[in-house]
Enzyme design. Structure first.
Site, PDB file in Angstrom:
ATOM      1  N   ALA A   8       1.034  -0.894   0.109  1.00  0.00           N
ATOM      2  CA  ALA A   8      -0.078   0.510  -0.014  1.00  0.00           C
ATOM      3  C   ALA A   8       0.587   1.714  -0.242  1.00  0.00           C
ATOM      4  CB  ALA A   8      -1.153   0.612   1.025  1.00  0.00           C
ATOM      5  N   GLN A  11       4.346   2.779  -4.919  1.00  0.00           N
ATOM      6  CA  GLN A  11       3.689   4.117  -6.049  1.00  0.00           C
ATOM      7  C   GLN A  11       3.048   3.797  -6.649  1.00  0.00           C
ATOM      8  OE1 GLN A  11       6.294   5.507  -9.427  1.00  0.00           O
ATOM      9  NE2 GLN A  11       6.588   2.842  -9.596  1.00  0.00           N
ATOM     10  N   ILE A  12       2.410   2.551  -6.905  1.00  0.00           N
ATOM     11  CA  ILE A  12       1.025   1.769  -7.631  1.00  0.00           C
ATOM     12  C   ILE A  12       0.104   1.936  -6.104  1.00  0.00           C
ATOM     13  CG2 ILE A  12      -0.164  -0.351  -8.504  1.00  0.00           C
ATOM     14  CD1 ILE A  12       2.485  -0.876  -9.853  1.00  0.00           C
ATOM     15  N   ARG A  88      12.509  -7.053  -9.015  1.00  0.00           N
ATOM     16  CA  ARG A  88      14.271  -7.729  -9.524  1.00  0.00           C
ATOM     17  C   ARG A  88      15.277  -6.734  -8.938  1.00  0.00           C
ATOM     18  NH1 ARG A  88      16.144 -12.396 -13.534  1.00  0.00           N
ATOM     19  NH2 ARG A  88      14.018 -12.758 -13.865  1.00  0.00           N
ATOM     20  N   GLN A 108       0.673 -15.392   2.329  1.00  0.00           N
ATOM     21  CA  GLN A 108      -0.722 -14.898   1.047  1.00  0.00           C
ATOM     22  C   GLN A 108      -1.713 -14.594   0.754  1.00  0.00           C
ATOM     23  OE1 GLN A 108       0.355 -11.119  -0.589  1.00  0.00           O
ATOM     24  NE2 GLN A 108       1.207 -10.302   0.712  1.00  0.00           N
ATOM     25  N   ASN A 127       4.845  -8.590 -10.174  1.00  0.00           N
ATOM     26  CA  ASN A 127       5.310  -9.190 -10.708  1.00  0.00           C
ATOM     27  C   ASN A 127       6.453  -9.768 -10.228  1.00  0.00           C
ATOM     28  OD1 ASN A 127       4.298  -8.290 -13.233  1.00  0.00           O
ATOM     29  ND2 ASN A 127       6.062  -6.682 -12.736  1.00  0.00           N
ATOM     30  N   ASP A 155      -1.616  -3.716 -20.185  1.00  0.00           N
ATOM     31  CA  ASP A 155      -0.790  -5.102 -21.324  1.00  0.00           C
ATOM     32  C   ASP A 155      -2.274  -4.363 -22.682  1.00  0.00           C
ATOM     33  OD1 ASP A 155       1.593  -5.786 -20.309  1.00  0.00           O
ATOM     34  OD2 ASP A 155      -0.052  -6.621 -19.830  1.00  0.00           O
ATOM     35  N   ARG A 158      -2.871  -1.011 -23.115  1.00  0.00           N
ATOM     36  CA  ARG A 158      -1.862  -0.819 -23.964  1.00  0.00           C
ATOM     37  C   ARG A 158      -1.969  -0.484 -25.980  1.00  0.00           C
ATOM     38  NH1 ARG A 158       3.008  -2.455 -19.960  1.00  0.00           N
ATOM     39  NH2 ARG A 158       3.512   0.109 -18.488  1.00  0.00           N
ATOM     40  N   HIS A 183       2.003 -11.632 -18.515  1.00  0.00           N
ATOM     41  CA  HIS A 183       2.347 -10.341 -18.728  1.00  0.00           C
ATOM     42  C   HIS A 183       4.135  -9.574 -18.432  1.00  0.00           C
ATOM     43  CE1 HIS A 183       3.132  -6.223 -16.699  1.00  0.00           C
ATOM     44  NE2 HIS A 183       3.836  -6.355 -16.536  1.00  0.00           N
TER      45      HIS A 183
HETATM   46  P1  NAX Z   1       6.996  -0.515  -4.764  1.00  0.00           P
HETATM   47  O1  NAX Z   1       8.268  -0.514  -4.660  1.00  0.00           O
HETATM   48  O2  NAX Z   1       6.977   0.998  -5.521  1.00  0.00           O
HETATM   49  O3  NAX Z   1       5.903  -0.329  -4.326  1.00  0.00           O
HETATM   50  C1  NAX Z   1       6.150  -2.124  -3.266  1.00  0.00           C
HETATM   51  C2  NAX Z   1       5.401  -1.833  -2.511  1.00  0.00           C
HETATM   52  O4  NAX Z   1       4.970  -3.265  -1.464  1.00  0.00           O
HETATM   53  C3  NAX Z   1       6.899  -0.819  -1.376  1.00  0.00           C
HETATM   54  O5  NAX Z   1       6.084  -0.460  -0.106  1.00  0.00           O
HETATM   55  C4  NAX Z   1       7.100  -2.514  -0.491  1.00  0.00           C
HETATM   56  O6  NAX Z   1       7.702  -1.827   0.896  1.00  0.00           O
HETATM   57  C5  NAX Z   1       5.536  -3.242  -0.220  1.00  0.00           C
HETATM   58  N1  NAX Z   1       5.680  -4.882   0.221  1.00  0.00           N
HETATM   59  C6  NAX Z   1       6.449  -5.436  -0.351  1.00  0.00           C
HETATM   60  N2  NAX Z   1       6.927  -6.370  -0.212  1.00  0.00           N
HETATM   61  C7  NAX Z   1       5.401  -7.146   0.471  1.00  0.00           C
HETATM   62  C8  NAX Z   1       4.677  -8.142   1.320  1.00  0.00           C
HETATM   63  N3  NAX Z   1       5.712  -8.670   1.351  1.00  0.00           N
HETATM   64  N4  NAX Z   1       3.725  -7.214   1.328  1.00  0.00           N
HETATM   65  C9  NAX Z   1       3.175  -6.251   1.948  1.00  0.00           C
HETATM   66  N5  NAX Z   1       4.014  -5.778   0.962  1.00  0.00           N
HETATM   67  C10 NAX Z   1       4.518  -5.810   0.392  1.00  0.00           C
HETATM   68  O7  NAX Z   1       6.605  -0.983  -6.309  1.00  0.00           O
HETATM   69  P2  NAX Z   1       5.541  -0.342  -7.166  1.00  0.00           P
HETATM   70  O8  NAX Z   1       5.171   0.182  -8.402  1.00  0.00           O
HETATM   71  O9  NAX Z   1       3.929  -0.213  -6.768  1.00  0.00           O
HETATM   72  O10 NAX Z   1       5.066  -1.832  -7.845  1.00  0.00           O
HETATM   73  C11 NAX Z   1       4.670  -2.872  -7.644  1.00  0.00           C
HETATM   74  C12 NAX Z   1       4.602  -4.292  -8.229  1.00  0.00           C
HETATM   75  O11 NAX Z   1       3.589  -3.618  -9.491  1.00  0.00           O
HETATM   76  C13 NAX Z   1       5.684  -4.544  -9.528  1.00  0.00           C
HETATM   77  O12 NAX Z   1       5.701  -5.802  -8.863  1.00  0.00           O
HETATM   78  C14 NAX Z   1       5.838  -4.568 -10.054  1.00  0.00           C
HETATM   79  O13 NAX Z   1       7.237  -4.948 -11.096  1.00  0.00           O
HETATM   80  C15 NAX Z   1       4.313  -4.545 -10.333  1.00  0.00           C
HETATM   81  N6  NAX Z   1       3.599  -4.011 -11.778  1.00  0.00           N
HETATM   82  C16 NAX Z   1       2.869  -4.955 -12.133  1.00  0.00           C
HETATM   83  C17 NAX Z   1       2.030  -4.718 -13.346  1.00  0.00           C
HETATM   84  C18 NAX Z   1       1.731  -5.252 -14.052  1.00  0.00           C
HETATM   85  O14 NAX Z   1       0.858  -4.734 -15.109  1.00  0.00           O
HETATM   86  N7  NAX Z   1       0.900  -6.385 -13.755  1.00  0.00           N
HETATM   87  C19 NAX Z   1       2.630  -3.154 -14.493  1.00  0.00           C
HETATM   88  C20 NAX Z   1       3.245  -2.184 -13.353  1.00  0.00           C
HETATM   89  C21 NAX Z   1       3.903  -2.969 -11.981  1.00  0.00           C
HETATM   90  O15 NAX Z   1       5.382  -2.575 -12.760  1.00  0.00           O
END
Ligand code: NAX
Length: 321
Positions: A8, A11-12, A88, A108, A127, A155, A158, A183
């Site tokens: 939460a 950034q997403i 990664r 989870q 991812n 996707d 896009r 994806h």
């Molecule tokens: P961020 O690194 O900004 O945020 C991830 C958050 O997850 C961090 O606040 C971290 O503390 C938290 N986190 C890590 N492990 C956790 C756990 N075990 N329990 C709860 N929280 C946990 O990443 P963000 O840009 O928000 O992206 C999140 C994910 O979305 C990444 O894996 C990214 O690759 C993936 N994406 C997937 C997309 C899709 O189309 N399926 C597109 C966008 C994005 O690339």
């Protein structure tokens, strides 16, 4: 409706939570209880987001709870958006990445199995989304596998946007776009059934192969290069649309794309979480049946499915399923 969002404070999450709370996902009349799950070191940041959500005074937002414990975070949840994952990092092998995410999505999935509401619907965004969804589903034997999905809606969107730009037709006139497979860069955005204002798409195959498919498949990398960080608002938007359509239904005559558990259709081995053309009605996704698949599409789908099989074999070998 209790909605759990993991990651939460990322950034997403920051782009997603305010739109959920404003009613963009479930409409203006559904009271929402938000549950935010974060790692302990991000709890303070999550508290700051909760303060900002408070400051919006959203009429639909009934409560916000923050936790670093999956069991309490998923308790009674009807929707779970699994956004937080282990990215990664430089030098990380794929096996390490899959193992690290198995350590997140396995527990989870188990917590969802044990504590979520009976109508739980799960969207995995983090991812590698398809395989993380597979891992979570495999740890939730009491939840129908159809309730676990992976996000390929970004996707899909896009692909719509690139087609609109190329043809000059508005996005609103485009229907029946499809994303197949993983994806990842192997995904196959398929125009062969897409319609522009109800007519088949008429574009050069050369443009499809050398521009359209690579642009859609590598859009995430292009965003990182331009913005300095990965897609966030567009990913949040796609997550909202995925859940909105899942619960509220897809429009007549159109379909969307989602990563769902394969039933073996279209040559995708049963049990894999793969993107398909799907419709939704009554809160259930259904595969669009009986589409003709030409030789080019076949080879593209097979390539992406081969990657999904590799990932499944790797997580199986690591004991994560
Ligand atoms: P961020 O690194 O900004 O945020 C991830 C958050 O997850 C961090 O606040 C971290 O503390 C938290 N986190 C890590 N492990 C956790 C756990 N075990 N329990 C709860 N929280 C946990 O990443 P963000 O840009 O928000 O992206 C999140 C994910 O979305 C990444 O894996 C990214 O690759 C993936 N994406 C997937 C997309 C899709 O189309 N399926 C597109 C966008 C994005 O690339």
């Amino acid at each position: 409706m209790r909605i759990t969002v993991t990651g939460a404070a990322g950034q997403i999450g920051y782009a997603l939570l305010f739109r959920i709370a404003s009613g963009a996902m479930l409409g203006p009349d559904e009271p929402i209880q938000l549950r935010l799950l974060e790692v302990p070191q991000a709890m303070r940041a999550a508290e700051g987001i909760a303060m900002e959500l408070d400051d919006c005074a959203f009429p639909q937002l009934a409560s916000i709870d923050i936790s670093d414990d999956a069991t309490s975070a998923f308790d009674g949840a009807s929707i779970a958006l699994l956004v937080g994952s282990r990215p990664r990092t430089a030098g990380m092998e794929r096996g390490d990445l899959l193992a690290a995410n198995g350590g997140i999505f396995g527990p989870q999935g188990r917590a969802i199995n044990d504590t979520a509401a009976e109508d739980i619907r799960v969207l995995v965004v983090g991812n590698p989304a398809n395989t993380n969804a597979l891992i979570a589903a495999s740890h939730a034997p009491d939840v129908p596998a159809s309730r676990f999905t992976a996000m390929t809606r970004l996707d899909h969107n896009r692909a719509l946007s690139q087609l609109a730009r190329h043809t000059g037709a508005p996005v609103s006139s485009l229907t029946r776009m499809t994303i197949w497979g993983n994806h990842s860069a192997t995904q196959y955005p398929d125009l062969s059934h897409a319609l522009v204002a109800g007519d088949p798409v008429s574009v050069q195959q050369d443009w499809v192969e050398s521009e359209f498919i690579p642009t859609v498949a590598r859009r995430g990398a292009a965003i990182i290069e331009a913005r300095g960080s990965s897609s966030a608002a567009s990913a949040a938007n796609a997550a909202i649309e995925h859940l909105r359509d899942w619960i509220g239904g897809t429009p007549d005559g159109d379909w969307t794309s989602a990563g769902i558990v394969s039933d073996g259709s279209y040559g995708v081995p049963a049990g894999l979480v793969s993107s398909f053309p799907v419709t939704s009605s009554g809160g259930e996704w259904a595969l669009v049946p009986d589409l003709s698949i030409d030789a080019f599409s076949r080879s593209r789908i097979d390539a992406s499915v081969a990657e999904l099989l590799d990932e499944r074999n790797a997580v199986e070998a690591l004991g994560l399923l």
